[in-house]
Design an enzyme around this catalytic site. Structure first.
Site, PDB file in Angstrom:
ATOM      1  N   ASP A  15       0.657  -1.339   0.059  1.00  0.00           N
ATOM      2  CA  ASP A  15      -0.043   0.279  -0.473  1.00  0.00           C
ATOM      3  C   ASP A  15       0.973   1.691  -0.508  1.00  0.00           C
ATOM      4  OD1 ASP A  15      -2.442  -1.193   0.380  1.00  0.00           O
ATOM      5  OD2 ASP A  15      -1.895  -1.668   2.473  1.00  0.00           O
ATOM      6  N   LYS A  18       2.036   2.203  -4.985  1.00  0.00           N
ATOM      7  CA  LYS A  18       2.743   1.975  -6.031  1.00  0.00           C
ATOM      8  C   LYS A  18       2.164   1.787  -7.504  1.00  0.00           C
ATOM      9  CE  LYS A  18       3.030  -2.416  -4.157  1.00  0.00           C
ATOM     10  NZ  LYS A  18       2.279  -2.024  -3.036  1.00  0.00           N
ATOM     11  N   GLY A  42      -3.688  -3.910  -4.977  1.00  0.00           N
ATOM     12  CA  GLY A  42      -4.853  -3.774  -5.480  1.00  0.00           C
ATOM     13  C   GLY A  42      -4.206  -2.181  -5.767  1.00  0.00           C
ATOM     14  N   HIS A  43      -3.910  -2.396  -6.517  1.00  0.00           N
ATOM     15  CA  HIS A  43      -3.467  -0.704  -7.820  1.00  0.00           C
ATOM     16  C   HIS A  43      -3.867   0.304  -7.456  1.00  0.00           C
ATOM     17  CE1 HIS A  43       0.671  -3.835  -7.611  1.00  0.00           C
ATOM     18  NE2 HIS A  43       0.305  -2.784  -6.473  1.00  0.00           N
ATOM     19  N   GLN A 226       2.820  -5.782  -3.221  1.00  0.00           N
ATOM     20  CA  GLN A 226       2.832  -5.999  -1.811  1.00  0.00           C
ATOM     21  C   GLN A 226       3.900  -5.619  -0.860  1.00  0.00           C
ATOM     22  OE1 GLN A 226       1.656  -9.347  -3.061  1.00  0.00           O
ATOM     23  NE2 GLN A 226      -0.270  -8.061  -2.738  1.00  0.00           N
TER      24      GLN A 226
HETATM   25  P1  IMP Z   1      -2.864 -12.564   1.802  1.00  0.00           P
HETATM   26  O1  IMP Z   1      -1.473 -12.223   1.350  1.00  0.00           O
HETATM   27  O2  IMP Z   1      -3.845 -12.894   1.257  1.00  0.00           O
HETATM   28  O3  IMP Z   1      -2.383 -14.229   2.086  1.00  0.00           O
HETATM   29  O4  IMP Z   1      -2.662 -11.958   3.631  1.00  0.00           O
HETATM   30  C1  IMP Z   1      -0.815 -12.241   3.759  1.00  0.00           C
HETATM   31  C2  IMP Z   1      -0.396 -10.804   4.560  1.00  0.00           C
HETATM   32  O5  IMP Z   1       0.081  -9.673   3.628  1.00  0.00           O
HETATM   33  C3  IMP Z   1      -1.983  -9.795   5.403  1.00  0.00           C
HETATM   34  O6  IMP Z   1      -1.230  -9.378   6.344  1.00  0.00           O
HETATM   35  C4  IMP Z   1      -2.119  -9.140   4.548  1.00  0.00           C
HETATM   36  O7  IMP Z   1      -2.425  -8.277   4.965  1.00  0.00           O
HETATM   37  C5  IMP Z   1      -0.662  -8.950   3.777  1.00  0.00           C
HETATM   38  N1  IMP Z   1      -1.380  -8.291   2.261  1.00  0.00           N
HETATM   39  C6  IMP Z   1      -1.068  -8.669   0.862  1.00  0.00           C
HETATM   40  N2  IMP Z   1      -1.581  -7.865   0.110  1.00  0.00           N
HETATM   41  C7  IMP Z   1      -1.624  -7.745   0.696  1.00  0.00           C
HETATM   42  C8  IMP Z   1      -1.198  -6.067  -0.147  1.00  0.00           C
HETATM   43  O8  IMP Z   1      -2.135  -5.631  -1.289  1.00  0.00           O
HETATM   44  N3  IMP Z   1      -1.383  -4.444   0.458  1.00  0.00           N
HETATM   45  C9  IMP Z   1      -1.252  -4.148   1.856  1.00  0.00           C
HETATM   46  N4  IMP Z   1      -1.204  -6.289   2.547  1.00  0.00           N
HETATM   47  C10 IMP Z   1      -1.534  -6.556   2.053  1.00  0.00           C
END
Ligand code: IMP
Length: 428
Positions: A15, A18, A42-43, A226
């Protein structure tokens, strides 16, 4: 600096903005490649006053004539992808955008999402706070050599064989471990075959596409999702995502040898946020945190969850600089700090009564880290119309310079507002 191949990564907990930085960089790129993650990302791009949120598609989809690649390192939810493509405006075919999906990318199946939710519930207090998009279970199957790849969706015999094995393996787990309903072969097969008809026309060999683009002098941009501190190896494990978000991940998940890489750009938000569980030393539980959340609209682009907010953490940032081999910082959301009052930056941690400047990526150790702050003068001016570095108030310039001095990395771009044009471009 070799600017033919640029790699852009998140330098914090995701977040960082990007989408916005990629959008600026995609203007000068011919090919934009996503290399890891899936619909957990979510870009957000605001172009022409319109908001676009990309989850699986590369953020270059709005630029005419670009090739956008979904690399082998991704885990694709075809339903999400179909929705995203349908919502695109302008339409890719109308502006000559080519979308290529690596045949080796993996598919997030309905049982991955189900298992993501069941595993989270079973973790109880130790839950990771995943996005519920099936990311972890899908990567588990990939590395267990039990995954469904994009190419399988268009190969009926392989698909049938693989799905029968899936049913044999997963049903006992679903029924006996979780007490959940069993999977039905026909339903899964029908869904996957439908996905194949939709995805089939986009399938291709991304390594060949990228290699031939390089040979013909085209410019490539690798778009990370991420962030470094959510990386499966280098992040705050186990509170991480299941892929390689660092620059090295672009080589494996984007199918290009690291020797070809040029500039590595780290996207850094002017403060820090985190969604989900896990250590976050500079989290602010008071008024400042609340204010950052409100002014920065810090709510997840994918899940809508409120983000945890706090101060810029230079200990963590210096770690991200090293792990990624970062050459340039794209600083985002500097405008959110306008009027914040006492501005704090974390320059070291206190651990066991001692001062540390090295980041312990171990979540266990990091839980006990106490941030040691330096206070800096802030500014009240609205900076959203600044287009040159010199237009910024002195305090904002000092803040940027302090980041550069503390990391030995130049800031190449500064975001001063949500729109495409709200940017100070330096050298990126
Ligand atoms: P997962 O990727 O859904 O398995 O989530 C694992 C961790 O990564 C959790 O803490 C999510 O909130 C975090 N996370 C996954 N994708 C994003 C992103 O695009 N932005 C911020 N945090 C993310």
């Amino acid at each position: 600096m070799n600017d033919q191949v640029k790699v852009l990564v998140g330098a914090q907990w995701g977040d960082e903005g990007k989408g916005r930085a990629v959008d600026v960089l995609a203007k000068d790129a011919d090919v934009v490649v996503r290399f890891q993650g899936g619909a957990n990302a979510g870009h957000t791009v605001i172009a022409g006053g319109k908001k676009h949120v990309f989850h699986i598609l590369p953020s270059g989809m709005l630029y005419p004539g670009r090739t956008c690649v979904i690399g082998n390192g991704l885990v694709i939810d075809p339903d999400e992808l179909e929705k995203e493509i349908a919502e695109l405006d302008p339409k890719p075919e109308a502006i000559g955008v080519k979308l290529l999906i690596s045949y080796a990318a993996h598919i997030v199946m309905p049982y991955h999402k189900k298992m993501d939710a069941l595993a989270e519930a079973a973790r109880g207090e130790g839950a990771i706070g995943t996005t519920g998009r099936g990311i972890g279970p899908c990567y588990v199957d990939k590395y267990n050599r039990a995954g469904i790849r994009a190419e399988d969706l268009v190969s009926p015999r392989t698909l049938e064989k693989k799905l029968r094995t899936v049913i044999d393996e997963k049903n006992p787990i679903l029924e006996k471990v979780y007490g959940a309903p069993a999977l039905n072969f026909e339903e899964l097969y029908e869904l996957a075959a439908r996905w194949g008809r939709f995805i089939g026309p986009y399938l291709g060999d991304s390594s060949l596409e990228i290699d031939s683009a390089i040979s013909s002098g085209k410019r490539i941009l690798f778009e990370g999702a991420q962030g470094t501190l959510l990386d499966i190896d280098h992040g705050t494990y186990p509170f991480v995502t299941s892929s390689s978000c660092v620059s090295g991940g672009a080589s494996v998940g984007g199918a290009l040898g690291p020797g070809r890489f040029g500039r590595v750009i780290g996207v850094v938000k002017a403060y820090c946020t985190r969604v989900g569980e896990g250590p976050f030393p500079t989290e602010d539980f008071g008024e400042a945190g609340k204010r950052l959340r409100e002014s920065g609209a810090e709510f997840g682009a994918t899940t809508g969850r409120p983000r945890r907010c706090g101060w810029l953490d230079l200990v963590a940032l210096n770690y991200a600089v090293k792990v990624n081999g970062m050459d340039t910082i794209a600083l985002t959301k500097l405008d959110v700090l306008s009027g914040i009052g006492a501005l704090k930056v974390c320059c070291a941690y206190e651990l066991d009564g001692k001062e540390h400047t090295a980041f312990p990526s171990s979540a266990t150790i990091l839980m006990d880290a106490k941030p040691l702050y330096r206070e800096m003068p802030s500014w009240d001016e609205d900076i959203s119309r600044c287009r040159k570095f010199q237009d910024l108030p002195k305090e904002a310039r000092d803040y940027v310079r302090f980041i550069e001095e503390s990391t030995s990395v130049r800031v190449g771009m500064i975001g001063v507002g949500p729109g495409r044009e709200d940017t100070i471009l330096l050298d990126i």
